[in-house]
Design a protein around this motif. Structure first.
Motif, PDB file in Angstrom:
ATOM      1  N   TRP A 179       0.828  -1.215   0.000  1.00 35.14           N
ATOM      2  CA  TRP A 179       0.000   0.000   0.000  1.00 35.14           C
ATOM      3  C   TRP A 179       0.857   1.257   0.000  1.00 35.14           C
ATOM      4  N   LEU A 180       1.933   1.259   0.757  1.00 33.46           N
ATOM      5  CA  LEU A 180       2.815   2.419   0.760  1.00 33.46           C
ATOM      6  C   LEU A 180       3.466   2.618  -0.605  1.00 33.46           C
ATOM      7  N   ALA A 181       3.772   1.516  -1.291  1.00 40.82           N
ATOM      8  CA  ALA A 181       4.328   1.644  -2.639  1.00 40.82           C
ATOM      9  C   ALA A 181       3.310   2.236  -3.590  1.00 40.82           C
ATOM     10  N   LEU A 182       2.022   1.870  -3.423  1.00 40.60           N
ATOM     11  CA  LEU A 182       0.973   2.465  -4.259  1.00 40.60           C
ATOM     12  C   LEU A 182       0.838   3.964  -3.996  1.00 40.60           C
ATOM     13  N   MET A 183       0.893   4.332  -2.738  1.00 38.22           N
ATOM     14  CA  MET A 183       0.775   5.750  -2.394  1.00 38.22           C
ATOM     15  C   MET A 183       1.935   6.549  -2.977  1.00 38.22           C
ATOM     16  N   GLN A 184       3.115   5.940  -2.957  1.00 36.54           N
ATOM     17  CA  GLN A 184       4.273   6.619  -3.514  1.00 36.54           C
ATOM     18  C   GLN A 184       4.103   6.848  -5.012  1.00 36.54           C
ATOM     19  N   GLY A 214     -10.684 -15.111 -15.587  1.00 31.13           N
ATOM     20  CA  GLY A 214      -9.953 -15.694 -16.706  1.00 31.13           C
ATOM     21  C   GLY A 214      -8.540 -15.205 -16.852  1.00 31.13           C
ATOM     22  N   GLN A 215      -8.016 -14.431 -15.901  1.00 32.84           N
ATOM     23  CA  GLN A 215      -6.673 -13.868 -16.026  1.00 32.84           C
ATOM     24  C   GLN A 215      -5.632 -14.646 -15.224  1.00 32.84           C
ATOM     25  N   GLY A 216      -6.060 -15.479 -14.260  1.00 35.70           N
ATOM     26  CA  GLY A 216      -5.085 -16.165 -13.419  1.00 35.70           C
ATOM     27  C   GLY A 216      -4.519 -15.206 -12.386  1.00 35.70           C
ATOM     28  N   ASP A 217      -3.217 -15.241 -12.176  1.00 38.16           N
ATOM     29  CA  ASP A 217      -2.573 -14.359 -11.206  1.00 38.16           C
ATOM     30  C   ASP A 217      -2.340 -12.980 -11.830  1.00 38.16           C
ATOM     31  N   VAL A 218      -2.787 -11.940 -11.112  1.00 42.19           N
ATOM     32  CA  VAL A 218      -2.612 -10.551 -11.566  1.00 42.19           C
ATOM     33  C   VAL A 218      -1.823  -9.815 -10.495  1.00 42.19           C
ATOM     34  N   ALA A 219      -0.856  -9.042 -10.908  1.00 41.91           N
ATOM     35  CA  ALA A 219      -0.054  -8.284  -9.941  1.00 41.91           C
ATOM     36  C   ALA A 219      -0.941  -7.321  -9.169  1.00 41.91           C
ATOM     37  N   PHE A 220      -0.636  -7.189  -7.887  1.00 43.13           N
ATOM     38  CA  PHE A 220      -1.436  -6.338  -7.005  1.00 43.13           C
ATOM     39  C   PHE A 220      -1.513  -4.900  -7.524  1.00 43.13           C
ATOM     40  N   GLU A 221      -0.424  -4.378  -8.069  1.00 44.19           N
ATOM     41  CA  GLU A 221      -0.413  -2.982  -8.541  1.00 44.19           C
ATOM     42  C   GLU A 221      -1.287  -2.777  -9.769  1.00 44.19           C
ATOM     43  N   MET A 257       8.765 -10.827   0.797  1.00 45.83           N
ATOM     44  CA  MET A 257       9.178  -9.535   0.255  1.00 45.83           C
ATOM     45  C   MET A 257       9.143  -9.512  -1.271  1.00 45.83           C
ATOM     46  N   GLU A 258       8.521 -10.504  -1.902  1.00 49.41           N
ATOM     47  CA  GLU A 258       8.370 -10.515  -3.344  1.00 49.41           C
ATOM     48  C   GLU A 258       7.042  -9.847  -3.705  1.00 49.41           C
ATOM     49  N   PRO A 259       6.818  -9.508  -4.981  1.00 49.01           N
ATOM     50  CA  PRO A 259       5.548  -8.897  -5.385  1.00 49.01           C
ATOM     51  C   PRO A 259       4.359  -9.780  -5.030  1.00 49.01           C
ATOM     52  N   ILE A 260       3.243  -9.125  -4.719  1.00 54.15           N
ATOM     53  CA  ILE A 260       2.009  -9.822  -4.339  1.00 54.15           C
ATOM     54  C   ILE A 260       1.142  -9.989  -5.581  1.00 54.15           C
ATOM     55  N   TYR A 261       0.535 -11.169  -5.673  1.00 60.68           N
ATOM     56  CA  TYR A 261      -0.352 -11.480  -6.803  1.00 60.68           C
ATOM     57  C   TYR A 261      -1.739 -11.802  -6.277  1.00 60.68           C
ATOM     58  N   VAL A 262      -2.745 -11.414  -7.066  1.00 62.75           N
ATOM     59  CA  VAL A 262      -4.142 -11.631  -6.710  1.00 62.75           C
ATOM     60  C   VAL A 262      -4.765 -12.511  -7.787  1.00 62.75           C
ATOM     61  N   ARG A 263      -5.539 -13.494  -7.338  1.00 68.65           N
ATOM     62  CA  ARG A 263      -6.239 -14.345  -8.315  1.00 68.65           C
ATOM     63  C   ARG A 263      -7.616 -14.693  -7.781  1.00 68.65           C
TER      64      ARG A 263
END
Length: 273
Positions: A179-184, A214-221, A257-263
């Motif tokens: 979330w802090l990375a998104l705010m930045q 239908g997209q599978g894993d999508v990056a949180f950003e 500490m790796e990127p978060i993915y949403v599915r």
């Protein structure tokens, strides 16, 4: 010429230093258990008879009863010096051989009328010997077949089950960092337009579900629009938290500490949501 050479037909009990022994010594001491060892070399009276027949190279279908009976009785005499009860089966066979021998030696008076061929007294004994020899050969054939735990052992191979890769859980600290990375990024892309927007968490939830379908894993950003301002990011972040709370989406990452993915959860369809 050797005077000690046995006469044809005499039974050689043993050979000592090459010299045949035709009679049992009078002063020979036989232990009480010696007869058991002697009898165990044969599996019964039929086995002893078959041994004598094969040793003399006789035809089992045409047995000369006189020499066979004499050799058999010689073995029985040796057995009777020990345990008599143990040799009872052998004594019964000796009586049978004597009966057959006597019946063959007795003259047969001619019968009046039609000539009727009498049954050979040896017929029953021959039948038993042939059947016993067939069974003995079959047993030897079965014994020659490789047997488990005698000739070989089973090889047991343990195959480990396929392990399921378990991804690290997403903690609150990871969500805070994302979330802090998104705010930045939002501060870097914000503009100075002033407008009134009515934002709905439910609408953002629906939009996120449609995007994940239908997209599978999508990056949180990738679920956020940085050009719509901070308020849109806040509502979008609340929508993601609400979807996680309701069990409609899953969060994952390959390592801490790796990127978060949403599915989208497998049991959830976009239409039903």
């Amino acid at each position: 010429m050797n005077d000690s050479a046995p006469v044809q037909g005499e039974l050689v009990l043993a050979r000592i230093h090459g010299e045949p022994m035709l009679e049992m010594p009078a002063d020979l001491y036989i232990p009480p258990d010696a007869l058991e060892v002697f009898l165990e070399t044969f599996e019964g009276p039929l086995d002893l008879l078959l041994y004598l027949i094969r040793r003399a190279n006789l035809d089992v279908l045409d047995i000369p009863m006189a020499p066979l009976t004499e050799q058999y009785l010689a073995y029985i005499d040796a057995m009777r010096t020990g345990n008599l009860d143990l040799a009872s089966d052998y004594l019964l066979m000796a009586a049978t051989l004597l009966d057959i021998k006597s019946r063959m030696l007795l003259p047969r008076p001619p019968k009046e009328g039609a000539e009727v061929e009498e049954e050979d007294p040896r017929a029953e004994l021959v039948r038993r010997l042939v059947e016993y020899e067939r069974i003995k050969r079959g047993a030897a054939l079965l014994d020659s077949i490789p047997r488990v735990e005698r000739n070989f052992e089973w090889v047991v191979v343990h195959v480990a089950e396929k392990t399921v890769e378990r991804l690290p859980d997403v903690s609150l600290l990871d969500l805070q960092s994302a979330w802090l990375a998104l705010m930045q990024r939002a501060r870097l892309n914000r503009n100075h337009r002033i407008q009134r927007e009515e934002l709905s968490v439910r609408e953002h939830m629906t939009g996120i579900l449609r995007r994940l379908g239908g997209q599978g894993d999508v990056a949180f950003e990738e679920l956020f629009e940085f050009t719509h301002g901070i308020s849109s990011l806040v509502v979008g972040f609340l929508a993601v938290l609400e979807l996680v709370k309701e069990g409609l989406v899953l969060l994952s990452q390959n390592a801490p500490m790796e990127p978060i993915y949403v599915r989208l959860k497998e049991s959830v369809s976009v239409e039903s949501a």
